[in-house]
Design an enzyme around this catalytic site. Sequence first.
Site, PDB file in Angstrom:
ATOM      1  N   HIS A  11      -3.702  34.505  -1.337  1.00 13.29           N
ATOM      2  CA  HIS A  11      -4.144  34.740  -2.624  1.00 13.29           C
ATOM      3  C   HIS A  11      -5.182  34.572  -3.227  1.00 13.29           C
ATOM      4  O   HIS A  11      -6.454  34.533  -2.705  1.00 13.29           O
ATOM      5  CB  HIS A  11      -3.382  33.468  -3.487  1.00 13.29           C
ATOM      6  N   GLU A  89       1.371  26.783   0.627  1.00  8.87           N
ATOM      7  CA  GLU A  89       0.257  26.467   1.254  1.00  8.87           C
ATOM      8  C   GLU A  89       0.403  25.073   2.330  1.00  8.87           C
ATOM      9  O   GLU A  89       1.557  24.300   1.853  1.00  8.87           O
ATOM     10  CB  GLU A  89      -1.051  26.152   0.679  1.00  8.87           C
TER      11      GLU A  89
END
Length: 259
Positions: A11, A89
């Site tokens: 991202h 994550e």
Amino acid sequence: MSKHKLIILRHGEGQWNKENRFCSWVDQKLNNDGLEEARNCGRQLKALNFEFDLVFTSILNRSIHTAWLILEELGQEWVPVESSWRLNERHYGALIGLNREKMALNHGEEQVRLWRRSYNVTPPPIEESHPYFHEIYSDRRYKVCDVPLDQLPRSESLKDVLERLLPYWKERIAPEILKGKSILISAHGNSSRALLKHLEGISDEDIINITLPTGVPILLELDENLRAVGPHQFLGNQEAIQAAIKKVDDQGKVKQGKQ
């Protein structure tokens, strides 16, 4: 021989990335630089004539928002987006919210490098007394996952990330690629590294050397068995990308004058 193309990316930058803090499962939004990184990623993919059939993201805002901005730049906002915690994550446990450079000062650069980049090393788990524990585990999104709340991780090694990601890859993403669909995965530094490790056959020892900058599309060419044909390729200005990689690597180091 290459049969499928897959785009993976980390991202765009969030504020905690900028502040050099372990973000992990805290739902930080993209900052202004991150918004521009995501848009630029979309522009690069448009220039290369990419058309996507399906997009996969984590359930964290920065991953989802990056995907939206890319699709907007492509003029492909209608493309379905599917989100799963399995692309989240890595869970950094007790390290969440802490500054990497300060951790390097206190624990040494090598220990921080092992926490950040190694395959098997797991940080200390997050406890209920941690300032971000309840923000994470009280969030409604974690009550609708495909595992009970009490079975979600409290800390992860990269090996753990790969183990929770692989079922989703095999059951949900890989079948779509094998159908011939063009797939974009907007994920995170470590979930992307874990997937690259699996697809490229990167060894446990060598994965420590793989660093991904924010907002840079990564092209993987796959064979009929969905194994990488050659190494992954960063798309964009290679000099700028190498500078961005060095910047990420240096986050876990003590700046000169502070040692």
